[in-house]
Scaffold this motif. Structure first.
Motif, mmCIF file in Angstrom:
data_model
loop_
_atom_site.group_PDB
_atom_site.id
_atom_site.type_symbol
_atom_site.label_atom_id
_atom_site.label_comp_id
_atom_site.label_asym_id
_atom_site.label_seq_id
_atom_site.Cartn_x
_atom_site.Cartn_y
_atom_site.Cartn_z
ATOM 1 N N ASN A 2 0.805 -1.213 0.000
ATOM 2 C CA ASN A 2 0.000 0.000 0.000
ATOM 3 C C ASN A 2 0.834 1.257 0.000
ATOM 4 O O ASN A 2 0.320 2.342 0.188
ATOM 5 N N ASP A 120 -9.919 1.997 -3.435
ATOM 6 C CA ASP A 120 -9.444 0.613 -3.422
ATOM 7 C C ASP A 120 -9.854 -0.132 -4.692
ATOM 8 O O ASP A 120 -9.224 -1.142 -5.065
ATOM 9 N N GLN A 123 -6.957 -0.125 -7.092
ATOM 10 C CA GLN A 123 -5.874 -1.000 -6.663
ATOM 11 C C GLN A 123 -6.232 -2.464 -6.907
ATOM 12 O O GLN A 123 -5.399 -3.259 -7.364
ATOM 13 N N LYS A 124 -7.485 -2.826 -6.628
ATOM 14 C CA LYS A 124 -7.915 -4.218 -6.840
ATOM 15 C C LYS A 124 -7.916 -4.565 -8.323
ATOM 16 O O LYS A 124 -7.482 -5.656 -8.724
ATOM 17 N N LYS A 125 -8.399 -3.637 -9.138
ATOM 18 C CA LYS A 125 -8.491 -3.882 -10.577
ATOM 19 C C LYS A 125 -7.164 -3.599 -11.289
ATOM 20 O O LYS A 125 -6.982 -3.989 -12.444
ATOM 21 N N GLU A 126 -6.240 -2.923 -10.588
ATOM 22 C CA GLU A 126 -4.946 -2.507 -11.134
ATOM 23 C C GLU A 126 -5.132 -1.667 -12.405
ATOM 24 O O GLU A 126 -4.551 -1.934 -13.466
ATOM 25 N N ASN A 146 -1.857 5.202 -2.458
ATOM 26 C CA ASN A 146 -2.413 4.301 -3.468
ATOM 27 C C ASN A 146 -1.630 4.484 -4.762
ATOM 28 O O ASN A 146 -1.708 5.537 -5.404
#
Length: 418
Positions: A2, A120, A123-126, A146
């Protein structure tokens, strides 16, 4: 992972940064992708400044269409209207762009406070997200860390800070602020107060004009006379700002006036006419800036859209350049991680001047301009004059540390988008 710095360190720094002139000399050419790269756009609406969403979109298209990237279908823009940018609607639209449209990168005219409620997702999906706005909110630690979130703004709270410093240094230590409930609901007011105090000044009173109150301008001017400050900072916008300034000067008041850059912006000056004379602001851009990139941008924008650019047109144009340059530097690696790396390394010359990204925060760094409005004796039109070019205070300067907490303002819409 992170932490932005560790993320970028792991990815490495082997991507070249571009610095070509986007208007005069062209920019680095991106490698043709095997499919169109999709850029999702969250576009808000504004009742008080309806021109700004359109000028941002126009500027974005102009900036991203380098080497005819849109015409050649190397890049596809996917627009998603986002209303007033509330958290619920914004999150829904972001999910739609990410999961239904499968965008490779996102841009949004959206508040930091709103994107912080669902950052978020990126970040999850990039998938990288470039957050664009006036710069009315300080970027809290969660957003800065992030690695997929970047910020390109008009540096509003930073310019307010430096306006406070200038006012206290140039005219005296006793200031007076006139604002409204709406305009005071962001970090701009805090920035000005901190700037004034850092230069040994103080604000004697902050007068918040009441909504729909009869003769509120007259009452504000009367109070200013009673306090007799060394200067006034007018943190108002739109017609309310213009009404105050016109009445203030009509009554032959001579206390120096500082204001936000949206009041001294070229598109607003004709509304003020001779009453704009003598005003001062610190702004992120003015069309009189004497650099090749700005001259080229203004000329091309006028020829393309038959209209003069404003600050949001510049913001859109720079964001388009930023995205295209990141794609060009990716050398064919269009993964989310790859694009986050190249976005962090963007460096170019823009209409505002030198344009870089702080890889520790994702916040773009550009100069500011000390602007004064002259009034010619034989000409009723006010004339902006750049007094000096300034280095912008760091986005995370120690004087803003108090803002880095979970107790945040209740204003969620981007400034001027209501």
């Amino acid at each position: 992972m992170n932490n932005r710095r560790n993320f970028l360190k792991i990815l490495g720094t082997g991507f070249a940064a571009a610095s070509a002139n986007p208007i005069i000399a062209g920019v680095s050419k991106m490698k043709a992708p095997s499919r169109p790269l999709k850029v999702g756009i969250l576009t808000p609406q504004s009742n008080i400044c309806p021109q700004y969403p359109h000028s941002f979109a126009n500027g974005l298209r102009l900036g991203i269409d380098q080497n005819k990237a849109l015409q050649r279908q190397h890049i596809e823009l996917v627009n998603e209207p986002n209303g007033f940018g509330t958290p619920f609607i914004s999150k829904q639209n972001a999910q739609k762009l990410l999961y239904e449209n499968g965008v490779d990168l996102m841009v949004g005219l959206i508040s930091n406070e709103v994107v912080g409620q669902f950052d978020d997702l990126f970040q999850k999906k990039e998938v990288p997200m470039v957050v664009c706005n006036s710069g009315e909110h300080f970027p809290v630690q969660k957003l800065r860390e992030n690695p997929f979130v970047f910020f390109n703004t008009l540096n509003l709270y930073q310019s307010a800070y430096q306006t406070g410093q200038l006012a206290s240094t140039k005219y005296g230590k006793r200031g007076f602020i006139v604002t409204s409930l709406y305009d005071s609901g962001y970090d701009t007011l805090f920035g000005f107060l901190q700037g004034a105090e850092s230069s040994g000044g103080t604000v004697e009173e902050t007068l918040v004009m009441k909504v729909n109150e009869t003769d509120n301008v007259t009452k504000a001017i009367s109070r200013i006379r009673e306090v007799a400050p060394d200067y006034i900072y007018v943190l108002l916008s739109g017609d309310q700002a213009n009404d105050f300034i016109i009445q203030y000067h009509n009554e032959n008041n001579d206390i120096p006036v500082f204001c936000s850059p949206f009041v001294t912006e070229g598109v607003n000056l004709p509304k003020l006419g001779k009453f704009a004379g003598g005003m001062t602001s610190i702004t992120s851009w003015d069309k009189t800036a004497n650099n090749l990139e700005n001259k080229g941008f203004c000329k091309t924008y006028l020829e393309t859209y038959r209209n003069e650019p404003d600050m949001f047109a510049v913001l859109g144009f720079e964001t388009g350049l930023m995205i295209y340059q990141a794609l060009a530097n990716a050398a064919g690696n269009y993964s989310g991680k790859g694009l986050s790396q190249t976005l962090a390394n963007v460096s170019l010359n823009s209409p505002r001047g030198r344009f870089t990204v702080d890889e520790k925060t994702g916040w773009t760094k550009t100069p500011l301009y000390h602007l004064e409005i002259d009034q010619q004796l034989l000409n009723s039109l006010p004339t902006p004059r750049i007094v000096e070019k300034l280095e912008s205070v760091e986005a995370t300067h120690a004087d803003f540390a108090m803002l880095d907490n979970e107790y945040r303002t209740g204003w969620l819409n981007p400034y001027l988008f209501v």
